[in-house]
Motif scaffolding. Sequence first.
Motif, mmCIF file in Angstrom:
data_model
loop_
_atom_site.group_PDB
_atom_site.id
_atom_site.type_symbol
_atom_site.label_atom_id
_atom_site.label_comp_id
_atom_site.label_asym_id
_atom_site.label_seq_id
_atom_site.Cartn_x
_atom_site.Cartn_y
_atom_site.Cartn_z
ATOM 1 N N GLY A 173 0.835 -1.196 0.000
ATOM 2 C CA GLY A 173 0.000 0.000 0.000
ATOM 3 C C GLY A 173 0.865 1.239 0.000
ATOM 4 O O GLY A 173 1.985 1.228 0.501
ATOM 5 N N HIS A 174 0.325 2.297 -0.588
ATOM 6 C CA HIS A 174 1.072 3.541 -0.697
ATOM 7 C C HIS A 174 0.106 4.702 -0.504
ATOM 8 O O HIS A 174 -0.968 4.721 -1.092
ATOM 9 C CB HIS A 174 1.740 3.609 -2.091
ATOM 10 C CG HIS A 174 2.475 4.880 -2.334
ATOM 11 N ND1 HIS A 174 2.532 5.472 -3.571
ATOM 12 C CD2 HIS A 174 3.173 5.692 -1.510
ATOM 13 C CE1 HIS A 174 3.245 6.587 -3.498
ATOM 14 N NE2 HIS A 174 3.645 6.743 -2.252
ATOM 15 N N ASN A 175 0.492 5.626 0.337
ATOM 16 C CA ASN A 175 -0.304 6.831 0.539
ATOM 17 C C ASN A 175 0.484 8.004 -0.020
ATOM 18 O O ASN A 175 1.355 8.549 0.659
ATOM 19 C CB ASN A 175 -0.588 7.010 2.037
ATOM 20 C CG ASN A 175 -1.229 8.349 2.342
ATOM 21 O OD1 ASN A 175 -1.707 9.048 1.463
ATOM 22 N ND2 ASN A 175 -1.229 8.703 3.616
ATOM 23 N N PRO A 176 0.221 8.383 -1.265
ATOM 24 C CA PRO A 176 1.043 9.408 -1.924
ATOM 25 C C PRO A 176 0.970 10.769 -1.237
ATOM 26 O O PRO A 176 1.901 11.553 -1.325
ATOM 27 C CB PRO A 176 0.479 9.478 -3.348
ATOM 28 C CG PRO A 176 -0.814 8.768 -3.324
ATOM 29 C CD PRO A 176 -0.860 7.896 -2.118
ATOM 30 N N LEU A 177 -0.107 11.038 -0.530
ATOM 31 C CA LEU A 177 -0.249 12.338 0.131
ATOM 32 C C LEU A 177 0.801 12.555 1.203
ATOM 33 O O LEU A 177 1.253 13.667 1.439
ATOM 34 C CB LEU A 177 -1.629 12.446 0.776
ATOM 35 C CG LEU A 177 -2.776 12.750 -0.179
ATOM 36 C CD1 LEU A 177 -4.077 12.789 0.594
ATOM 37 C CD2 LEU A 177 -2.532 14.074 -0.877
ATOM 38 N N CYS A 178 1.166 11.465 1.874
ATOM 39 C CA CYS A 178 2.088 11.591 2.997
ATOM 40 C C CYS A 178 3.414 10.904 2.684
ATOM 41 O O CYS A 178 4.435 11.220 3.267
ATOM 42 C CB CYS A 178 1.447 10.974 4.233
ATOM 43 S SG CYS A 178 2.448 10.985 5.708
ATOM 44 N N GLY A 179 3.385 9.976 1.723
ATOM 45 C CA GLY A 179 4.584 9.230 1.390
ATOM 46 C C GLY A 179 4.707 7.917 2.139
ATOM 47 O O GLY A 179 5.735 7.254 2.075
ATOM 48 N N ASP A 180 3.659 7.535 2.872
ATOM 49 C CA ASP A 180 3.691 6.276 3.624
ATOM 50 C C ASP A 180 3.659 5.084 2.679
ATOM 51 O O ASP A 180 2.893 5.065 1.721
ATOM 52 C CB ASP A 180 2.468 6.145 4.546
ATOM 53 C CG ASP A 180 2.252 7.363 5.405
ATOM 54 O OD1 ASP A 180 3.219 7.820 6.007
ATOM 55 O OD2 ASP A 180 1.093 7.827 5.459
ATOM 56 N N HIS A 238 3.882 -2.775 3.583
ATOM 57 C CA HIS A 238 3.726 -4.097 3.004
ATOM 58 C C HIS A 238 3.143 -4.971 4.102
ATOM 59 O O HIS A 238 3.696 -5.046 5.194
ATOM 60 C CB HIS A 238 5.088 -4.641 2.539
ATOM 61 C CG HIS A 238 5.035 -6.046 2.044
ATOM 62 N ND1 HIS A 238 4.586 -6.367 0.782
ATOM 63 C CD2 HIS A 238 5.337 -7.205 2.654
ATOM 64 C CE1 HIS A 238 4.639 -7.695 0.635
ATOM 65 N NE2 HIS A 238 5.085 -8.213 1.757
ATOM 66 N N VAL A 239 1.992 -5.588 3.820
ATOM 67 C CA VAL A 239 1.334 -6.422 4.823
ATOM 68 C C VAL A 239 1.363 -7.872 4.361
ATOM 69 O O VAL A 239 1.043 -8.166 3.211
ATOM 70 C CB VAL A 239 -0.130 -5.969 5.049
ATOM 71 C CG1 VAL A 239 -0.850 -6.911 6.002
ATOM 72 C CG2 VAL A 239 -0.171 -4.547 5.585
ATOM 73 N N THR A 273 -4.632 -2.042 2.899
ATOM 74 C CA THR A 273 -3.638 -2.950 2.331
ATOM 75 C C THR A 273 -3.924 -4.382 2.774
ATOM 76 O O THR A 273 -3.851 -5.319 1.973
ATOM 77 C CB THR A 273 -2.220 -2.519 2.756
ATOM 78 O OG1 THR A 273 -2.035 -1.140 2.434
ATOM 79 C CG2 THR A 273 -1.164 -3.351 2.048
ATOM 80 N N LEU A 274 -4.282 -4.538 4.032
ATOM 81 C CA LEU A 274 -4.647 -5.869 4.533
ATOM 82 C C LEU A 274 -5.854 -6.399 3.768
ATOM 83 O O LEU A 274 -5.904 -7.560 3.369
ATOM 84 C CB LEU A 274 -4.986 -5.812 6.026
ATOM 85 C CG LEU A 274 -5.577 -7.109 6.597
ATOM 86 C CD1 LEU A 274 -4.564 -8.237 6.556
ATOM 87 C CD2 LEU A 274 -6.098 -6.904 8.011
ATOM 88 N N ARG A 325 -8.992 3.514 -3.578
ATOM 89 C CA ARG A 325 -9.055 2.939 -2.248
ATOM 90 C C ARG A 325 -8.470 3.853 -1.180
ATOM 91 O O ARG A 325 -8.970 3.925 -0.092
ATOM 92 C CB ARG A 325 -8.227 1.641 -2.197
ATOM 93 C CG ARG A 325 -9.014 0.450 -2.644
ATOM 94 C CD ARG A 325 -8.038 -0.683 -2.893
ATOM 95 N NE ARG A 325 -8.747 -1.820 -3.444
ATOM 96 C CZ ARG A 325 -9.248 -2.784 -2.699
ATOM 97 N NH1 ARG A 325 -9.084 -2.754 -1.413
ATOM 98 N NH2 ARG A 325 -9.892 -3.791 -3.244
ATOM 99 N N ILE A 326 -7.377 4.500 -1.535
ATOM 100 C CA ILE A 326 -6.728 5.276 -0.499
ATOM 101 C C ILE A 326 -7.014 6.764 -0.604
ATOM 102 O O ILE A 326 -6.509 7.538 0.159
ATOM 103 C CB ILE A 326 -5.185 5.041 -0.485
ATOM 104 C CG1 ILE A 326 -4.610 5.247 -1.880
ATOM 105 C CG2 ILE A 326 -4.859 3.663 0.029
ATOM 106 C CD1 ILE A 326 -3.119 5.047 -1.915
#
Length: 156
Positions: free
Chosen positions: A37-44, A47-48, A135-136, A154-155
């Motif tokens: 999973g990737h959250n482009p807004l924050c850069g997080d 991997h689950v 992501t899970l 999704r995100i």
Amino acid sequence: MLTDEELRELYQEVILDHQADPRNFGSLVAATHKADGHNPLCGDRVHVAVQQEDGVIKDIAFTGEGCAISTASASLMTETLKGKSIQDAEAVMSRFLELVTGKLDGASDLGDLQVLAGVREFPARVKCATLAWHTLESAIHQDHQPNEKEKQCRIS
Ligand code: ZN
């Protein structure tokens, strides 16, 4: 009774503790399901990995890099869901998502996960708190691999 201020400090402490010492952090050799999973807004990035057996989350782990909220959320998620059936895990997941998006006021059944309820006041942070959970979700349902466009939805 704790004041709101004390409660906030306590919550902050739990989040910082999980960030400094994330639970179930690392790879899972026996993983049966995984997703990124990737959250482009924050850069997080997260991997689950899940080891699913007879409809139960026998083991769960995560790796990744992100802000305190995303790391604490992933850590708390793995701690909460380890050993639960997929069905129970999905119930917790939907309660948690309701909590952090403000659809639910209190959720004492969610235990330590409640420390993340504060993000509801910061829409940009909600995505940090929900990243590991979405992501899970895609790991569990990985027979359907979402394409790039769906992942964005999704995100966002
Ligand atoms: Zn973040």
